[in-house]
Motif scaffolding. Structure first.
Motif, PDB file in Angstrom:
ATOM      1  N   PRO A  60     -48.678 -68.702 -39.566  1.00 45.27           N
ATOM      2  CA  PRO A  60     -47.736 -69.616 -38.901  1.00 45.27           C
ATOM      3  C   PRO A  60     -48.124 -69.883 -37.452  1.00 45.27           C
ATOM      4  O   PRO A  60     -48.905 -69.130 -36.849  1.00 45.27           O
ATOM      5  CB  PRO A  60     -46.406 -68.863 -38.990  1.00 45.27           C
ATOM      6  CG  PRO A  60     -46.784 -67.428 -39.063  1.00 45.27           C
ATOM      7  CD  PRO A  60     -48.075 -67.388 -39.836  1.00 45.27           C
ATOM      8  N   VAL A  61     -47.559 -70.936 -36.900  1.00 48.48           N
ATOM      9  CA  VAL A  61     -47.890 -71.342 -35.534  1.00 48.48           C
ATOM     10  C   VAL A  61     -47.628 -70.211 -34.541  1.00 48.48           C
ATOM     11  O   VAL A  61     -48.410 -69.998 -33.611  1.00 48.48           O
ATOM     12  CB  VAL A  61     -47.095 -72.606 -35.150  1.00 48.48           C
ATOM     13  CG1 VAL A  61     -47.278 -72.920 -33.666  1.00 48.48           C
ATOM     14  CG2 VAL A  61     -47.543 -73.789 -36.001  1.00 48.48           C
ATOM     15  N   THR A  62     -46.549 -69.478 -34.738  1.00 47.76           N
ATOM     16  CA  THR A  62     -46.225 -68.394 -33.802  1.00 47.76           C
ATOM     17  C   THR A  62     -47.330 -67.347 -33.761  1.00 47.76           C
ATOM     18  O   THR A  62     -47.699 -66.858 -32.680  1.00 47.76           O
ATOM     19  CB  THR A  62     -44.899 -67.738 -34.203  1.00 47.76           C
ATOM     20  OG1 THR A  62     -44.927 -67.464 -35.623  1.00 47.76           O
ATOM     21  CG2 THR A  62     -43.716 -68.644 -33.886  1.00 47.76           C
ATOM     22  N   ALA A  63     -47.867 -67.004 -34.920  1.00 45.63           N
ATOM     23  CA  ALA A  63     -48.953 -66.026 -34.952  1.00 45.63           C
ATOM     24  C   ALA A  63     -50.251 -66.627 -34.437  1.00 45.63           C
ATOM     25  O   ALA A  63     -51.044 -65.953 -33.774  1.00 45.63           O
ATOM     26  CB  ALA A  63     -49.130 -65.499 -36.371  1.00 45.63           C
ATOM     27  N   LEU A  67     -52.899 -65.260 -31.481  1.00 46.00           N
ATOM     28  CA  LEU A  67     -54.350 -65.166 -31.608  1.00 46.00           C
ATOM     29  C   LEU A  67     -55.055 -66.024 -30.557  1.00 46.00           C
ATOM     30  O   LEU A  67     -56.047 -65.594 -29.949  1.00 46.00           O
ATOM     31  CB  LEU A  67     -54.776 -65.593 -33.008  1.00 46.00           C
ATOM     32  CG  LEU A  67     -54.337 -64.669 -34.152  1.00 46.00           C
ATOM     33  CD1 LEU A  67     -54.657 -65.312 -35.499  1.00 46.00           C
ATOM     34  CD2 LEU A  67     -55.008 -63.307 -34.052  1.00 46.00           C
ATOM     35  N   ALA A  68     -54.535 -67.228 -30.330  1.00 46.74           N
ATOM     36  CA  ALA A  68     -55.145 -68.114 -29.337  1.00 46.74           C
ATOM     37  C   ALA A  68     -55.077 -67.507 -27.948  1.00 46.74           C
ATOM     38  O   ALA A  68     -55.997 -67.690 -27.131  1.00 46.74           O
ATOM     39  CB  ALA A  68     -54.454 -69.472 -29.356  1.00 46.74           C
ATOM     40  N   PRO A 173     -50.705 -60.955 -49.221  1.00 46.37           N
ATOM     41  CA  PRO A 173     -49.479 -61.759 -49.212  1.00 46.37           C
ATOM     42  C   PRO A 173     -48.507 -61.158 -48.195  1.00 46.37           C
ATOM     43  O   PRO A 173     -48.187 -59.972 -48.262  1.00 46.37           O
ATOM     44  CB  PRO A 173     -48.958 -61.610 -50.648  1.00 46.37           C
ATOM     45  CG  PRO A 173     -49.502 -60.294 -51.114  1.00 46.37           C
ATOM     46  CD  PRO A 173     -50.810 -60.092 -50.413  1.00 46.37           C
ATOM     47  N   LEU A 174     -48.051 -61.966 -47.233  1.00 44.70           N
ATOM     48  CA  LEU A 174     -47.296 -61.433 -46.094  1.00 44.70           C
ATOM     49  C   LEU A 174     -46.085 -62.290 -45.778  1.00 44.70           C
ATOM     50  O   LEU A 174     -46.048 -63.474 -46.093  1.00 44.70           O
ATOM     51  CB  LEU A 174     -48.204 -61.405 -44.846  1.00 44.70           C
ATOM     52  CG  LEU A 174     -49.495 -60.584 -44.933  1.00 44.70           C
ATOM     53  CD1 LEU A 174     -50.386 -60.905 -43.744  1.00 44.70           C
ATOM     54  CD2 LEU A 174     -49.185 -59.103 -44.987  1.00 44.70           C
ATOM     55  N   ASP A 175     -45.102 -61.663 -45.092  1.00 44.34           N
ATOM     56  CA  ASP A 175     -44.032 -62.451 -44.503  1.00 44.34           C
ATOM     57  C   ASP A 175     -44.368 -62.692 -43.030  1.00 44.34           C
ATOM     58  O   ASP A 175     -45.306 -62.093 -42.472  1.00 44.34           O
ATOM     59  CB  ASP A 175     -42.666 -61.772 -44.673  1.00 44.34           C
ATOM     60  CG  ASP A 175     -42.582 -60.403 -43.999  1.00 44.34           C
ATOM     61  OD1 ASP A 175     -43.202 -60.205 -42.937  1.00 44.34           O
ATOM     62  OD2 ASP A 175     -41.883 -59.524 -44.541  1.00 44.34           O
ATOM     63  N   GLU A 176     -43.596 -63.554 -42.385  1.00 41.47           N
ATOM     64  CA  GLU A 176     -43.953 -63.976 -41.026  1.00 41.47           C
ATOM     65  C   GLU A 176     -43.864 -62.830 -40.022  1.00 41.47           C
ATOM     66  O   GLU A 176     -44.701 -62.728 -39.117  1.00 41.47           O
ATOM     67  CB  GLU A 176     -43.058 -65.135 -40.575  1.00 41.47           C
ATOM     68  CG  GLU A 176     -43.481 -65.706 -39.230  1.00 41.47           C
ATOM     69  CD  GLU A 176     -42.804 -67.024 -38.904  1.00 41.47           C
ATOM     70  OE1 GLU A 176     -42.800 -67.407 -37.724  1.00 41.47           O
ATOM     71  OE2 GLU A 176     -42.283 -67.679 -39.837  1.00 41.47           O
ATOM     72  N   ASP A 177     -42.879 -61.960 -40.152  1.00 37.97           N
ATOM     73  CA  ASP A 177     -42.768 -60.847 -39.202  1.00 37.97           C
ATOM     74  C   ASP A 177     -44.010 -59.968 -39.244  1.00 37.97           C
ATOM     75  O   ASP A 177     -44.519 -59.531 -38.197  1.00 37.97           O
ATOM     76  CB  ASP A 177     -41.521 -60.005 -39.511  1.00 37.97           C
ATOM     77  CG  ASP A 177     -40.233 -60.709 -39.125  1.00 37.97           C
ATOM     78  OD1 ASP A 177     -40.301 -61.691 -38.351  1.00 37.97           O
ATOM     79  OD2 ASP A 177     -39.160 -60.285 -39.597  1.00 37.97           O
ATOM     80  N   ARG A 178     -44.498 -59.699 -40.449  1.00 38.11           N
ATOM     81  CA  ARG A 178     -45.691 -58.874 -40.565  1.00 38.11           C
ATOM     82  C   ARG A 178     -46.911 -59.597 -40.009  1.00 38.11           C
ATOM     83  O   ARG A 178     -47.779 -58.984 -39.355  1.00 38.11           O
ATOM     84  CB  ARG A 178     -45.921 -58.504 -42.035  1.00 38.11           C
ATOM     85  CG  ARG A 178     -47.094 -57.555 -42.268  1.00 38.11           C
ATOM     86  CD  ARG A 178     -46.887 -56.247 -41.563  1.00 38.11           C
ATOM     87  NE  ARG A 178     -48.001 -55.331 -41.799  1.00 38.11           N
ATOM     88  CZ  ARG A 178     -48.290 -54.297 -41.022  1.00 38.11           C
ATOM     89  NH1 ARG A 178     -47.545 -54.025 -39.945  1.00 38.11           N
ATOM     90  NH2 ARG A 178     -49.301 -53.503 -41.309  1.00 38.11           N
ATOM     91  N   ALA A 183     -51.176 -60.109 -36.084  1.00 38.25           N
ATOM     92  CA  ALA A 183     -51.870 -60.989 -35.148  1.00 38.25           C
ATOM     93  C   ALA A 183     -51.973 -60.344 -33.766  1.00 38.25           C
ATOM     94  O   ALA A 183     -52.994 -60.469 -33.081  1.00 38.25           O
ATOM     95  CB  ALA A 183     -51.159 -62.334 -35.056  1.00 38.25           C
ATOM     96  N   THR A 184     -50.933 -59.651 -33.372  1.00 36.73           N
ATOM     97  CA  THR A 184     -50.947 -58.961 -32.078  1.00 36.73           C
ATOM     98  C   THR A 184     -52.023 -57.884 -32.054  1.00 36.73           C
ATOM     99  O   THR A 184     -52.802 -57.772 -31.096  1.00 36.73           O
ATOM    100  CB  THR A 184     -49.568 -58.341 -31.796  1.00 36.73           C
ATOM    101  OG1 THR A 184     -48.595 -59.392 -31.737  1.00 36.73           O
ATOM    102  CG2 THR A 184     -49.573 -57.582 -30.480  1.00 36.73           C
TER     103      THR A 184
END
Length: 387
Positions: A60-63, A67-68, A173-178, A183-184
């Motif tokens: 997702p964009v948040t992750a 990364l960016a 397979p992941l959810d957004e929180d994970r 990503a962090t």
């Protein structure tokens, strides 16, 4: 099957090629037969490796912003590189992992494993359970790789956490929180890699001297730290677990009737740490009589190809040295075949030779558990105790 390709389904009935839809609705053509999988891997003009490192769960964009923020990029370098730069980059990495350099590490590694085995044997004799993943296999490949490519000293735990986070972020397979948490972690370590890529010696310096950008150097190091050591520690754990249930093989090793090298190859065939790999069709083609339009995502089921009855005499049985045992595709095939194959074989041979006696007279307290993942098995522990 798509995320658990090492379980019961690997021996079940499957067509040569079948379309399977993943958890986000994306169809993939799963190829099961040895000959077809080998064709996939050895024909990069028709089946390109461009999607090899694409995230199975769209990030997702948040992750992506996380990364960016760490300047995270994975340009085509090794596994995902179909460009003209691939042979040169691969050649530089292959030179760092040359069989002669690998062989020179064997005495050092054997001494280290012997010392660990002696400590673990004493603990078992005292009635203490031991974890053969955490206390033996987890860090060995990283320690050897660091010597070969001249990585700087770094906390082993931090590198292992990064590697496992990367395997999960891109292939699970992941959810957004994970995804945000992963990503962090991946982004933070990527920053460390970038600093080393710009200033470090060894392999990093050789890639820079050949004119490759910092992004390419980071990409090569990223893949080596993930595929060059994490997969081998996984394999060592899976192989030891398999051998715990193969008393006749252990007896053959003791008597010399079974060769260590044959055990390693049969382990790679039946317990590969990498169970699938991906390609994308570059043109309209066919596989096993199935039409494959250009752009199709194709999953090469390496684990099942190793059990193809057309290739192996006893596909589901652990018989070191049997016909077809060495024809497995655990290291892939073709121009992207694993550049560290000899390194992994050497490490596994040392562990089989030195650590197999630990498995005599033990009970498995906790077998390895593997999370859902398209490609990597990622066992988390293997605990034994004296029976």
């Amino acid at each position: 099957m798509l995320f658990r390709g090492w379980e019961e389904s690997v021996d079940g009935r499957w067509p040569d090629a079948a379309t399977v839809v993943d958890h986000v609705g994306v169809p993939h053509l799963v190829v099961t037969r040895h000959a077809l999988v080998r064709r996939l891997l050895t024909d990069p003009a028709t089946f390109r490796p461009d999607n090899a490192l694409d995230a199975v769960t769209p990030i997702p964009v948040t992750a992506l912003r996380i990364l960016a923020g760490h300047r995270f990029r994975l340009p085509p370098t090794l596994a995902n590189n179909s460009a003209a730069s691939h042979p040169e980059i691969r050649g530089i990495v292959a030179d760092a992992l040359h069989p002669d350099r690998v062989a020179a590490q064997q005495p050092w590694l054997a001494d280290l494993v012997r010392r660990r085995v002696a400590r673990l044997a004493a603990a078992l004799d005292a009635g203490t359970p031991v974890d053969l993943y955490a206390e033996l296999a987890a860090d060995l490949p990283l320690l050897v790789l660091a010597r070969l490519v001249e990585l700087p000293d770094a906390p082993v735990g931090a590198v292992k956490d990064f590697a496992r986070a990367a395997l999960e972020l891109f292939w699970a397979p992941l959810d957004e929180d994970r995804q945000l948490a992963l990503a962090t972690e991946v982004g933070r370590f990527h920053t460390v890699l970038r600093t080393f890529a710009e200033t470090g010696g060894g392999l990093a310096a050789r890639l820079r001297d050949a004119g490759h950008s910092a992004d390419v150097v980071v990409g090569a190091l990223f893949f080596l730290l993930v595929a060059g050591q994490e997969t081998t520690s996984q394999f060592l754990t899976l192989l030891l677990h398999r051998l715990a249930g193969e008393p006749a093989v252990r007896a053959g090793l003791r008597s010399g009737e079974i060769r260590v090298a044959d055990v390693v190859e049969e382990g790679l065939r039946l317990e590969p740490p990498i169970v699938t790999w991906r390609r994308v069709a570059a043109v309209d083609t066919t596989l096993g009589g199935t039409a494959v339009p250009a752009g199709t995502s194709i999953v090469a089921w390496l684990a099942r190809a190793g059990r193809d009855p057309e290739v192996v005499a006893a596909p589901a049985e652990f018989r070191p040295g049997q016909r077809g045992s060495r024809r497995h595709l655990a290291f892939g095939a073709g121009p992207h075949r694993c550049v560290g194959a000899q390194l992994a074989r050497m490490e596994a041979a040392v562990v089989v030779a030195e650590a197999t006696p630990l498995l005599d007279g033990v009970t498995v307290v906790r077998p390895p558990w593997c999370p859902d993942n398209l490609t990597f098995r990622m066992p988390d522990a293997f605990v034994i105790r004296r029976a």
